[in-house]
Design an enzyme around this catalytic site. Structure first.
Site, short mmCIF file in Angstrom:
data_model
loop_
_atom_site.label_atom_id
_atom_site.label_comp_id
_atom_site.label_asym_id
_atom_site.label_seq_id
_atom_site.Cartn_x
_atom_site.Cartn_y
_atom_site.Cartn_z
N ASP A 10 0.87 -1.16 0.00
CA ASP A 10 0.00 0.00 0.00
C ASP A 10 0.92 1.24 0.00
OD1 ASP A 10 -2.44 1.54 0.60
OD2 ASP A 10 -1.48 1.84 2.54
N ASP A 12 -0.14 5.08 0.75
CA ASP A 12 -0.44 6.04 1.82
C ASP A 12 -0.46 5.33 3.17
OD1 ASP A 12 -0.78 8.22 0.12
OD2 ASP A 12 -2.92 7.88 -0.14
P1 B16 Z 1 -6.52 10.15 -3.81
P2 B16 Z 1 -3.72 3.95 -0.22
C1 B16 Z 1 -5.64 5.80 -0.35
O1 B16 Z 1 -4.34 5.41 -0.61
C2 B16 Z 1 -5.74 6.58 0.95
O2 B16 Z 1 -5.54 5.72 2.05
C3 B16 Z 1 -7.11 7.18 1.09
O3 B16 Z 1 -7.17 7.97 2.27
C4 B16 Z 1 -7.44 8.04 -0.13
O4 B16 Z 1 -8.76 8.57 -0.06
C5 B16 Z 1 -7.30 7.19 -1.39
O5 B16 Z 1 -5.98 6.66 -1.45
C6 B16 Z 1 -7.55 8.00 -2.63
O6 B16 Z 1 -6.53 8.96 -2.74
O7 B16 Z 1 -7.55 11.14 -3.38
O8 B16 Z 1 -5.09 10.64 -3.72
O9 B16 Z 1 -6.84 9.52 -5.14
O10 B16 Z 1 -3.70 3.92 1.27
O11 B16 Z 1 -4.61 2.91 -0.87
O12 B16 Z 1 -2.34 4.02 -0.82
MG MG Z 2 -2.95 3.15 3.16
#
Ligand code: B16
Ligand code: MG
Length: 216
Positions: A10, A12
């Site tokens: 992952d 984030d």
């Molecule tokens: P974006 P991951 C996710 O990333 C985040 O955990 C989540 O908080 C966020 O809403 C989602 O990506 C979409 O992100 O707005 O930048 O497209 O944890 O799956 O790497």
């Molecule tokens: Mg994450």
């Protein structure tokens, strides 16, 4: 299990600490809407797509908005978020990440990113990891976001490795569920009280090693 053939990370919250930036940006939208929104609420948004996150916030406040208004909130949230992540540098890579990736590479284990974020290319470039992984699947390439397993199954397919030979590293409840639904083992990264469904939990990647992978 012997060593897996691949680790799917992952982004984030595992590779980079963008969780506070997502929180600040969502909080600004929630404040505008007079919806109380805490860091604990934010925990449940982790791994969800941008639109699904906005819908969850509206649900928290029992507020209804039109599709256009929802699109406007998510765009403005993303503008705040992009402003913060555009300042990221390699210093923002979380502790233990580079060492662990090197251990994997030294042992012939493939690496991939499996993220819900459409900002994945920007973040990886900013922190200098855009050519590090053997495959990248992000929010721009999937139809169903976590807890659907699509992002991880696509990652395994891109690597040409069976799901059961992949291990996912995740910080989100939705991500752990996605890994399990995809038939993969999952290392939870973070708080054991939140990530109980993972096969093993480490506080961060400084505590991650090949021995843990072997024992899954
Ligand atoms: P974006 P991951 C996710 O990333 C985040 O955990 C989540 O908080 C966020 O809403 C989602 O990506 C979409 O992100 O707005 O930048 O497209 O944890 O799956 O790497
Ligand atoms: Mg994450």
């Amino acid at each position: 299990m012997s060593l897996p053939k691949a680790c799917i990370f992952d982004l984030d919250g595992v590779i980079v600490d963008t969780v506070p930036a997502h929180y600040v940006a969502w909080k600004a939208m929630a404040d505008e809407l007079n919806i109380p929104f805490t860091e604990e609420d934010n925990e449940h948004l982790k791994g969800l797509s941008r639109t699904e996150s906005m819908l969850k916030i509206l649900e928290l406040g029992n507020v209804t908005k039109s599709e256009n208004e929802i699109a406007d909130y998510t765009t403005r949230k993303n503008n705040i978020y992009v402003e913060i992540i555009s300042k990221m540098t390699p210093q923002d890579i979380l502790p233990g990440v580079l060492d662990f990736i090197q251990q994997l590479k030294d042992n012939g284990i493939a690496t991939a990113i499996g993220s819900s974020s459409k900002n994945t290319p920007t973040i990886l470039k900013a922190v200098g990891l855009d050519t590090t992984f053997d495959a990248i699947v992000d929010g721009n390439q999937v139809t169903h976001s976590k807890p659907d397993p699509e992002v991880f199954l696509k990652g395994a397919a891109k690597l040409g490795i069976k799901p059961e030979e992949c291990v996912v590293l995740e910080d989100a409840i939705s991500g752990v569920e996605a890994a399990k639904r995809g038939g993969m083992k999952c290392v939870g990264v973070g708080d054991p009280s939140v990530l109980g469904a993972a096969d093993v939990i480490v506080p961060d990647l400084t505590k991650m090693n090949l021995g843990i992978l072997r024992n899954l």
